[in-house]
Structures are given as structure tokens and as C-alpha cells.
Design a protein around this motif. Structure first.
Motif, short mmCIF file in Angstrom:
data_model
loop_
_atom_site.label_atom_id
_atom_site.label_comp_id
_atom_site.label_asym_id
_atom_site.label_seq_id
_atom_site.Cartn_x
_atom_site.Cartn_y
_atom_site.Cartn_z
N LEU A 107 -8.31 64.86 -8.12
CA LEU A 107 -7.51 63.65 -8.31
C LEU A 107 -6.69 63.37 -7.05
O LEU A 107 -6.15 64.30 -6.43
N LYS A 108 -6.57 62.12 -6.68
CA LYS A 108 -5.92 61.75 -5.42
C LYS A 108 -4.43 61.53 -5.56
O LYS A 108 -3.67 61.78 -4.62
N ASP A 109 -3.99 61.01 -6.72
CA ASP A 109 -2.57 60.79 -6.92
C ASP A 109 -1.84 62.14 -6.94
O ASP A 109 -2.23 63.05 -7.68
N VAL A 158 -4.27 65.69 6.18
CA VAL A 158 -4.85 65.84 4.85
C VAL A 158 -4.20 64.83 3.90
O VAL A 158 -3.18 64.22 4.22
N GLY A 159 -4.78 64.67 2.73
CA GLY A 159 -4.25 63.72 1.77
C GLY A 159 -2.87 64.10 1.27
O GLY A 159 -2.47 65.27 1.28
N GLU A 160 -2.13 63.08 0.82
CA GLU A 160 -0.77 63.33 0.34
C GLU A 160 -0.76 64.26 -0.86
O GLU A 160 0.19 65.00 -1.09
N ASN A 161 -1.84 64.22 -1.66
CA ASN A 161 -1.91 65.13 -2.81
C ASN A 161 -1.90 66.59 -2.38
O ASN A 161 -1.47 67.46 -3.14
N PHE A 162 -2.35 66.87 -1.16
CA PHE A 162 -2.39 68.24 -0.66
C PHE A 162 -1.02 68.72 -0.15
O PHE A 162 -0.83 69.92 0.01
N ARG A 163 -0.11 67.79 0.14
CA ARG A 163 1.11 68.22 0.83
C ARG A 163 2.42 67.76 0.19
O ARG A 163 3.48 68.26 0.57
#
Length: 304
Positions: free
Chosen positions: A34-36, A78-83
Motif C-alpha cells: 500500500l502506498k499511503d 524511496v516512497g513516503e510510505n517507507f520513511r
């Protein structure tokens, strides 16, 4: 028998394994990432919640410049979901058990060292060709992270100068020039339709495709050879889906040894063997070394 949850968090899928301390996979699965950021955090917590009654620890590998002690991810590519959230802290607070979190390429290299193509090696580097180029180093039998957890980021190196068509000025060639995604993009553009890597390797007899492939191969070989020259490893392991193409490993090796003939005598270039399990096995190994050292040392005598 102690059990652990090993989780490989990718940009597209989260892959997970219920696994023993001896690296025996009891159960595995995957689900779309999931991206959110808030939904992503809930997704990971729900995954752990499914197994929390059966496990005594959590081992996670994911993209980023990750401090394994604090869990901080300082990679803003990286995507915001990762950080946005510190997964190590979030999972530790939620479930009250130890959590190991580490960069995915680092974990894959450790996994190959423990149970794959790197067994028996003391000096080893790994390159993963995919959307970008991931890298990792094993020095004196241990993972080398660097001063800022950014060691072996081969996809960020510059290959050389190229001439820009519009201004005529010279500029450094872009990052990840040897990534598989670049090859696919260039071939798709040339053919006027979208193709994938499998199609490319099945149609290397097409002069247009072969020409693009050879130019791309030179860049992949330059990155591989440069890593080998800088580190002087016993082996360079090649990962990513393209590593399953025998033609690629053969062509890459020939190109590297053409650039650096001396490497042929003492540096092997081989494909990784563990596939997408490498990262999870490596993450579990690092968990064991951090939190269950006596058992980890016993495993070292068996596997390394």
C-alpha cells in the motif's frame, strides 16, 4: 523450535515468511504494498498481528539508507510510505518484541553469504539489476554498511561524460544507467510499444534490440567491473530477474573481463541462487546476530 516473521518490503509487493532459526520456511505469502503511509503502517502491523502468537521476533528488509539500531531511514528517494514512520519503533512498541530492520540489498547479500552463492567467501559484493541498481559489500565475512549506511550504492555512481543533444554541453551520465529498467525503456521507445525484459532476451536476434542491448551491457559491465576493482572481492554476485538469463551472465562476464582482463584470474561473476528468499534469510541472520548471538554463532559454524 523458535519461529520468526521475516518480511521483505518492496515497492510493489510485501513478501513474508514464517521461518525457523535454521532458515526453514514454514509458510510464506505476499500482498501488494500500500502506498499511503498510514495504510502501509497498518498493513505491516496487521501482517505481524497474524503471526504474533507464534513468533519471537521480526526481521525486515526494505529499500533505503537504514540505521539498523535506530530504524531511521534517511533515503528520500524511496516512497513516503517507507520513511514517514520508523517501522522498528512502531513494531517494537506495538508487539513488544525485538525487530531487525535493514536495507534490502544488504540483506540479500547476507542471505547469499549464509545459504546461497556466497557461501565460503570472505570478500563479496553483490549487484542487483532491476528498476535501479542495488549493491552490497561483505568484507571479512561481515556486512559493510559505511559511515552513513550508504555503502555500495552502485546505482548512484556516475559512469562518465556524455554529450547532451540540445545544448551541446557535456554532462555526467545519469544514475542507474545500467539498470534493467533503462534497457526496457530504451527498447520500448525504439520499437514504439511497451516490451519487457523477457521479450528483449527472446529477440536479441533483432538488430535494433541487439544494438541497444550491447550499449546497455557496456554500462552494466562498467559498474560491475568498477565495483570489483575497488573492492577486490572473491566473487561478484548478480541479482535481479535478469540474473536468471544465462545469456546475460555470459555476456556481462565477457564484457567485464574485456574491460579488466586481470579480474578473470581471481574474481568470479555468478548469479545469486536464493531468488526472492535471499533478503528474508539475510534479515533473519542479522536479527539472530543482534539478539540471539549464541544461536547465531552456532549457525555460523554450520553455514559460513
Amino acid at each position: 523450535m523458535k519461529k520468526y516473521l521475516a518480511v521483505d518490503i518492496g515497492g510493489t509487493f510485501i513478501k513474508y515468511s514464517l521461518i525457523t532459526g535454521g532458515y526453514h520456511v514454514l509458510e510464506e505469502g505476499d500482498e501488494p504494498t500500500l502506498k499511503d503511509p498510514e495504510q502501509f503502517l497498518d498493513q505491516v502491523k496487521n501482517l505481524v498481528r497474524r503471526y504474533c502468537q507464534d513468533i519471537c521476533g521480526i526481521a525486515v528488509c526494505m529499500g533505503g539508507f537504514i540505521n539498523p539500531v535506530t530504524g531511521e531511514n534517511t533515503d528520500y528517494s524511496v516512497g513516503e510510505n517507507f520513511r514517514r514512520y520508523n517501522l522498528k519503533k512502531e513494531l517494537t512498541d506495538a508487539f513488544g518484541m525485538h525487530v531487525m530492520i535493514e536495507n534490502d540489498s544488504n540483506c540479500a547479500a547476507v542471505g547469499e553469504l549464509v545459504k546461497g552463492a556466497g557461501r565460503g567467501a570472505r570478500q563479496l559484493c553483490m549487484l542487483t539489476f532491476g528498476t535501479g541498481i542495488g549493491g552490497a559489500m561483505i568484507i571479512n565475512g561481515g556486512l559493510y554498511r559505511g559511515s552513513h549506511y550508504k555503502a555500495a550504492e552502485a546505482g548512484l555512481v556516475k559512469l562518465g561524460f556524455c554529450r547532451e543533444s540540445c545544448s551541446g554541453n557535456t554532462a555526467l551520465e545519469g544514475e542507474s544507467a545500467g539498470a534493467t529498467s533503462v534497457l526496457v525503456k530504451e527498447v520500448s521507445h525504439a520499437l514504439g510499444r511497451k516490451v519487457d525484459g523477457v521479450y528483449i532476451f527472446e529477440h536479441l536476434d533483432d538488430p535494433v534490440i541487439f544494438g541497444i542491448y550491447r550499449e546497455w551491457l557496456k554500462k552494466a559491465a562498467m559498474i560491475t567491473g568498477n565495483m570489483a576493482m575497488l573492492m577486490d572481492p572473491e566473487k561478484v554476485l548478480i541479482g535481479g530477474a535478469v540474473s536468471h538469463q544465462p545469456r546475460f551472465l555470459q555476456d556481462l562476464s565477457e564484457e567485464v573481463y574485456c574491460l579488466y582482463p586481470q579480474l578473470k584470474a581471481y574474481t568470479a561473476i555468478e548469479a545469486c541462487r536464493l531468488g526472492n528468499q535471499a533478503g528474508r534469510i539475510g534479515a533473519l541472520y542479522l536479527y539472530m546476530k543482534a539478539y540471539e548471538k549464541e544461536e547465531a554463532d552456532e549457525l555460523d559454524r554450520e553455514y559460513i
